[in-house]
Enzyme design. Sequence first.
Site, PDB file in Angstrom:
ATOM      1  N   ASN A   1       0.851  -1.195   0.000  1.00 50.16           N
ATOM      2  CA  ASN A   1       0.000   0.000   0.000  1.00 50.16           C
ATOM      3  C   ASN A   1       0.887   1.246   0.000  1.00 50.16           C
ATOM      4  O   ASN A   1       2.113   1.131   0.057  1.00 50.16           O
ATOM      5  CB  ASN A   1      -0.964  -0.026   1.194  1.00 50.16           C
ATOM      6  CG  ASN A   1      -0.234  -0.090   2.513  1.00 50.16           C
ATOM      7  OD1 ASN A   1       0.458   0.835   2.903  1.00 50.16           O
ATOM      8  ND2 ASN A   1      -0.372  -1.222   3.199  1.00 50.16           N
TER       9      ASN A   1
ATOM     10  N   ASP B   1      -5.083  -6.007   4.878  1.00 52.88           N
ATOM     11  CA  ASP B   1      -6.186  -6.822   5.385  1.00 52.88           C
ATOM     12  C   ASP B   1      -6.135  -8.241   4.815  1.00 52.88           C
ATOM     13  O   ASP B   1      -6.642  -9.169   5.412  1.00 52.88           O
ATOM     14  CB  ASP B   1      -7.522  -6.161   5.025  1.00 52.88           C
ATOM     15  CG  ASP B   1      -7.747  -4.899   5.849  1.00 52.88           C
ATOM     16  OD1 ASP B   1      -7.267  -4.868   7.003  1.00 52.88           O
ATOM     17  OD2 ASP B   1      -8.359  -3.946   5.348  1.00 52.88           O
TER      18      ASP B   1
ATOM     19  N   LYS C   1       9.414 -17.511  -9.023  1.00 46.14           N
ATOM     20  CA  LYS C   1       8.763 -16.388  -9.702  1.00 46.14           C
ATOM     21  C   LYS C   1       7.658 -16.912 -10.630  1.00 46.14           C
ATOM     22  O   LYS C   1       7.904 -17.827 -11.420  1.00 46.14           O
ATOM     23  CB  LYS C   1       9.818 -15.619 -10.507  1.00 46.14           C
ATOM     24  CG  LYS C   1       9.282 -14.378 -11.155  1.00 46.14           C
ATOM     25  CD  LYS C   1      10.386 -13.615 -11.860  1.00 46.14           C
ATOM     26  CE  LYS C   1       9.782 -12.528 -12.713  1.00 46.14           C
ATOM     27  NZ  LYS C   1      10.773 -11.901 -13.581  1.00 46.14           N
TER      28      LYS C   1
ATOM     29  N   PHE D   1      -5.169   3.965  14.324  1.00 45.80           N
ATOM     30  CA  PHE D   1      -5.323   4.909  13.225  1.00 45.80           C
ATOM     31  C   PHE D   1      -6.386   4.362  12.279  1.00 45.80           C
ATOM     32  O   PHE D   1      -6.603   3.148  12.238  1.00 45.80           O
ATOM     33  CB  PHE D   1      -4.006   5.055  12.440  1.00 45.80           C
ATOM     34  CG  PHE D   1      -3.070   6.043  13.060  1.00 45.80           C
ATOM     35  CD1 PHE D   1      -2.395   5.739  14.225  1.00 45.80           C
ATOM     36  CD2 PHE D   1      -2.872   7.285  12.473  1.00 45.80           C
ATOM     37  CE1 PHE D   1      -1.535   6.657  14.806  1.00 45.80           C
ATOM     38  CE2 PHE D   1      -2.010   8.209  13.037  1.00 45.80           C
ATOM     39  CZ  PHE D   1      -1.341   7.896  14.205  1.00 45.80           C
TER      40      PHE D   1
ATOM     41  N   LYS E   1     -14.800   1.461  14.215  1.00 51.04           N
ATOM     42  CA  LYS E   1     -13.496   0.785  14.430  1.00 51.04           C
ATOM     43  C   LYS E   1     -13.004   0.964  15.853  1.00 51.04           C
ATOM     44  O   LYS E   1     -12.426   0.064  16.448  1.00 51.04           O
ATOM     45  CB  LYS E   1     -12.445   1.353  13.472  1.00 51.04           C
ATOM     46  CG  LYS E   1     -12.538   0.712  12.139  1.00 51.04           C
ATOM     47  CD  LYS E   1     -11.535   1.209  11.163  1.00 51.04           C
ATOM     48  CE  LYS E   1     -11.952   0.664   9.808  1.00 51.04           C
ATOM     49  NZ  LYS E   1     -11.198   1.209   8.725  1.00 51.04           N
TER      50      LYS E   1
ATOM     51  N   LYS F   1     -12.077  -2.212  18.072  1.00 51.50           N
ATOM     52  CA  LYS F   1     -10.673  -2.458  18.409  1.00 51.50           C
ATOM     53  C   LYS F   1     -10.336  -2.099  19.857  1.00 51.50           C
ATOM     54  O   LYS F   1      -9.207  -2.269  20.293  1.00 51.50           O
ATOM     55  CB  LYS F   1      -9.775  -1.702  17.432  1.00 51.50           C
ATOM     56  CG  LYS F   1     -10.089  -2.112  15.978  1.00 51.50           C
ATOM     57  CD  LYS F   1      -9.090  -1.642  14.981  1.00 51.50           C
ATOM     58  CE  LYS F   1      -9.582  -1.940  13.573  1.00 51.50           C
ATOM     59  NZ  LYS F   1      -8.531  -2.362  12.668  1.00 51.50           N
TER      60      LYS F   1
END
Length: 417
Positions: A217, A286, A296, A330, A344, A348
């Site tokens: 990401n 996730d 590969k 976060f 959240k 959490k």
Amino acid sequence: MIAGEREPLLAGKKIVLGVTGGIAAYKAADLASRLKKEGAELRVVMTEAAAEFVQPLTFRVISGNPVHSRQFEEPRVWSVEHVALAEQADLIVVAPATAQIIACMALGLAPDLLSTVLLAARSPILAAPAMNTAMYFHPATQEHLSILRARGVVLIGPDEGGLACGATGTGRMSEPAVIAAAARRLLALSGRLAGRRALVTAGGTRERIDPVRYIGNFSSGKMGYAVAAALAAAGAAVTLISAPAALPPPAGVQFVQTESALAMREAVRERFAASDIVVMAAAVADYRPETAAAEKIKKSGGELVLTLTENPDILAELGRRKQGKIIVGFAAETEEARARGAEKLKRKNADFLVVNDVALPGAGFGVDTNIVSFLYPDGTARDLPLMSKKEIAGLITEEIVRLLPNDNKSAKENENE
Ligand code: C5P
């Protein structure tokens, strides 16, 4: 003190203000006056060039103390004087900081009183660079600034705007009010987390597809690294568990390099019990490929289907074993940031969640700034304007100091009982 009047925030704090030779030296008089009004015991050290821009008398009157500058002293007095100034200071502020003093600091050169004081310093140092744009972006200056950053010097600015040379660009000294606020924050927080252990995660995890490819990401790690540095500056023993990020580990922080969500989970689990504070700033994938190919993957001419399997939610797992720890999460969202964040926070079991809408300009991945809100379990929120990630890290640290129980017992001590 008159009833209702607040105590000056810098009462009794010894601050050395180093003023170097740039046009912004005149703004340093305003800064000196602000620090003085907040109750600081101020000592001003001017370079010879600074005294060309502003009369030392100005700073003498504002600070109420003799000004230390070459004009007034014999060079041989330096060796004694620099030690006294450096030893006594709770904080040294260099504003404006020219390319010259930045180079001296980075290289450990001590050709005059101010650079000598800085070399002997034990206190935190705050510097507000100010110079012409070309000098600021010169690779030499940029390298010197990264050396200083890595050593934990707090850099404020420079800002963009009109410069003394007539051009417009980056190089203006930050406003005195902003520098004074940073000084206040540094001093207010210094030592407040002494004896506490903090775990911080940062960066974006990489989930291997095969030996040369991964799912990743856009997280740069900037926010988490800034939090680790801010907690360390407040005195905490910080372990930074980082997924890949192109940043140098902050000074004074124990650094653990990880790659995937599962590796990060292991590293966090090992250290969780002995921690008082956990800040999960990492962007954890996730999903991961169900299997990582040993070789590969070759082009086959047709479709390639990857099967993904869900990663454990590290934060939610920690939240279930929270005990007395302060846990900060976060949430990076692209829509309905507030509502999703609230959900959240509950799931959490964090003490507060730092939520940002990564789709807004100036916020989210890669950039040095962010626009965030702190969400609390009682449904309240604190919305912050656009600020640097370092400033946000300072505010997160303040919030953690406020939330920590005052029994002064660290998790380690509780564990040993
Ligand atoms: O659910 P979401 O990914 O938006 O939650 C973000 C928060 O949860 C961040 O603090 C992140 O570090 C943490 N997280 C985690 N493990 C995951 C996913 C996210 O700890 N698998």
